[in-house]
Design a protein around this motif. Structure first.
Motif, PDB file in Angstrom:
ATOM      1  N   MET A 245       0.829  -1.204   0.000  1.00  0.00           N
ATOM      2  CA  MET A 245       0.000   0.000   0.000  1.00  0.00           C
ATOM      3  C   MET A 245       0.864   1.256   0.000  1.00  0.00           C
ATOM      4  N   ARG A 246       1.918   1.246   0.819  1.00  0.00           N
ATOM      5  CA  ARG A 246       2.818   2.404   0.851  1.00  0.00           C
ATOM      6  C   ARG A 246       3.494   2.603  -0.496  1.00  0.00           C
ATOM      7  N   ALA A 247       3.990   1.511  -1.075  1.00  0.00           N
ATOM      8  CA  ALA A 247       4.707   1.611  -2.343  1.00  0.00           C
ATOM      9  C   ALA A 247       3.806   2.129  -3.464  1.00  0.00           C
ATOM     10  N   VAL A 259       1.691  11.589   3.042  1.00  0.00           N
ATOM     11  CA  VAL A 259       0.303  11.137   3.065  1.00  0.00           C
ATOM     12  C   VAL A 259      -0.009  10.255   1.861  1.00  0.00           C
ATOM     13  N   TYR A 260      -1.117   9.544   1.983  1.00  0.00           N
ATOM     14  CA  TYR A 260      -1.713   8.778   0.896  1.00  0.00           C
ATOM     15  C   TYR A 260      -2.784   9.638   0.235  1.00  0.00           C
ATOM     16  N   ASN A 261      -3.070   9.341  -1.031  1.00  0.00           N
ATOM     17  CA  ASN A 261      -4.214   9.978  -1.671  1.00  0.00           C
ATOM     18  C   ASN A 261      -5.498   9.269  -1.239  1.00  0.00           C
ATOM     19  N   PRO A 262      -6.516  10.011  -0.786  1.00  0.00           N
ATOM     20  CA  PRO A 262      -7.749   9.370  -0.298  1.00  0.00           C
ATOM     21  C   PRO A 262      -8.479   8.548  -1.355  1.00  0.00           C
ATOM     22  N   PRO A 350       6.063  10.262  -6.442  1.00  0.00           N
ATOM     23  CA  PRO A 350       5.637   9.927  -5.077  1.00  0.00           C
ATOM     24  C   PRO A 350       5.516   8.435  -4.826  1.00  0.00           C
ATOM     25  N   ASN A 351       5.139   7.683  -5.858  1.00  0.00           N
ATOM     26  CA  ASN A 351       4.852   6.269  -5.637  1.00  0.00           C
ATOM     27  C   ASN A 351       4.784   5.527  -6.963  1.00  0.00           C
TER      28      ASN A 351
END
Length: 516
Positions: A245-247, A259-262, A350-351
């Motif tokens: 999930m982080r990657a 942060v993550y995108n919602p 970012p990812n």
């Protein structure tokens, strides 16, 4: 913890609270904002929750206490005061000229006037907006709160037409300048959008705004943190790989907490699949058009640098690629350092979602046969797994040879010298492979390093009209680029790849393998 409903597509604070959806409490940040100042500007990419945050502020200032039960604001807000709130949003629709913009603004002002029971008697937009602020203050006895959502969208929708964008920013300046002029009647103001257009234009009359865009204290004002996922969304995480999930979805950073995108998180939690959910909804065609028009060298996007002014100020006359990519969320801050009085920011993807999807979209846009490109991508993965270098050479030779001459004549990007290496890079990147462009060592800079399936591939690109034949592989060996990788204990493949801009073809492909 009991499971709740996922607030997919919901930007209304009242609905989330009354219908018992999951909610990340952003009221501590809201209270901090209100305590520290009165006039703010917030730039964040699309889909990060700006609209929901503004709606939360509106409910807070209007004193709707029941909605804040159990949140930080419940015990730290003076609920005896109710402020008149003026809400302007340009989130919906595309405005193509000044007349459409003015009509939209008048519509928004009329809606607010009706809700606040104000009669607008002025003829001009600036006069009506000023009248609305003054009368709302007089009628309620409290100074006004002004919240503007997607303040820059009319300009953003016309970035590829600078003349129209310039006309629209004059119209927006006519509106926003009233906020400063009516300061005696305003308690709090926040303008939220994606791009901060240069101070020479839209904000020349709004120099009292405090810019939150690179403030470390507010890096997580929009989006979800790791702690948010592990606490609020804990009931939904069973069966999902947190590292994956982080990657895929985390990594967005504005000098503070990442942060993550919602959109990504909520879609993943519902559909249990890793897909580019945010990218597919938040990447405008105009971004792809600008990258194409400017003939961007794709490997360069992984290691861009910018100072604060470059990151925050979008010049309509000459859009800086790093500014546009950062403000739209396709690059983010990796690190920063200060030299003298200037802070420099290192930018990166970012990812995995953005890295893979952006290169895939550009690959599709820059190659004439989409179906052939798709087949080549599939074949590329198979050849890499087998370390079939003869097959790789055949694959790319056939691909470049298949591009029709009309494509080169009619498509400026195909005439660009770096086009060949960019397409080569995009094929690998669109598969989400672990690439390191321009990997630096004490002996020089390698064009591209690829780690895949327990192997390391070191690539050097050359255009034969600029250097003698054979120099690509020769340079890798002569400069000892492999030395820094030997300690990893992986098989190392040195790949010299050469293009001819005159023949418009791959003309050299040499490989030498160093065993681990």
């Amino acid at each position: 913890m009991p499971r709740k409903k996922l607030p997919i597509g919901i930007q209304t604070f009242r609905e989330i609270r009354e219908e018992d959806y999951y909610y990340i409490d952003k009221t501590p940040l809201a209270l901090r904002l209100i305590e520290r100042g009165s006039y703010y500007l917030l730039s964040r990419p699309r889909g990060f929750g700006k609209s929901l945050f503004l709606d939360t502020l509106a409910e807070l200032f209007e004193g709707n206490r029941a909605l804040f039960t159990g949140l930080a604001a419940e015990e730290h807000w003076d609920w005896s005061r109710r402020f008149p709130v003026i809400r302007l949003s340009f989130a919906h629709g595309v405005l193509a000229d000044r007349a459409e913009l003015d009509a939209k603004i008048e519509e928004l002002l009329a809606e607010n006037a009706a809700r606040l029971q104000v009669q607008l008697d002025q003829n001009t937009i600036s006069g009506q907006f000023g009248d609305l602020i003054r009368q709302a203050h007089a009628n309620s006895g409290e100074r006004v709160v002004v919240l503007v959502d997607e303040y820059d969208k009319p300009i953003r929708d016309n970035l590829t037409n600078p003349e129209t964008a310039s006309v629209l920013h004059v119209g927006l300046l006519n509106l926003y300048s009233v906020i400063k002029e009516a300061g005696a009647h305003i308690h709090f103001a926040l303008l939220a959008g994606v791009c901060k257009v240069s101070t020479s234009s839209i904000f020349s009359g709004l120099n009292n705004l405090m810019d939150l865009s690179l403030d470390a204290d507010y890096s997580a004002i929009c989006g979800y943190t790791d702690n948010d996922l592990d606490t609020v969304f804990a009931p939904e995480l069973d069966g999902l790989d947190r590292a994956q999930m982080r990657a895929w979805y985390s990594g967005y950073n504005w000098t503070g907490e990442s942060v993550y995108n919602p959109i990504d998180v909520l879609q993943l939690l519902q559909k249990r699949k890793f897909q580019p959910w945010w990218f597919e909804t938040a990447t405008p065609d105009s971004l792809i058009d600008v990258l194409t028009e400017r003939q961007v060298f794709l490997p360069q996007l992984s290691y861009m640098l910018a100072d604060r002014s470059r990151l925050l100020h979008l010049e309509l006359e000459r859009i800086a690629i790093e500014t546009l990519l950062f403000q739209t969320g396709h690059l983010t801050i990796d690190s920063n350092r200060q030299i003298g009085v200037i802070t420099y920011y290192s930018l990166h993807y970012p990812n995995r979602e953005v890295y893979q999807s952006l290169n895939n979209r550009l690959l599709q846009h820059w190659t004439p046969d989409t179906q052939n490109t798709f087949r080549n991508k599939t074949r590329l993965g198979e050849l890499l797994l087998a370390n079939d270098f003869a097959g790789l050479e055949q694959l790319f030779t056939a691909f470049y040879a298949s591009i029709p001459h009309d494509w080169y004549r009619n498509t400026p990007i195909a005439q660009y010298e770096g086009y060949y290496a960019s397409i080569f890079y995009a094929y690998f990147a669109s598969l989400g492979l672990d690439l390191t462009p321009e990997d630096t060592s004490n002996v020089g800079r390698l064009d591209l390093a690829l780690r895949f399936n327990g192997n390391l591939y070191l690539m050097e690109f050359k255009v034969v009209e600029l250097v003698p034949d054979g120099r690509a592989l020769e340079q890798i060996k002569a400069r000892g680029y492999a030395d820094k990788y030997r300690a990893e204990g992986l098989p190392i493949h040195l790949m010299g790849i050469e293009f001819s801009k005159e023949q418009r073809a791959l003309v050299g492909f040499e490989v030498e393998t160093l065993e681990s």
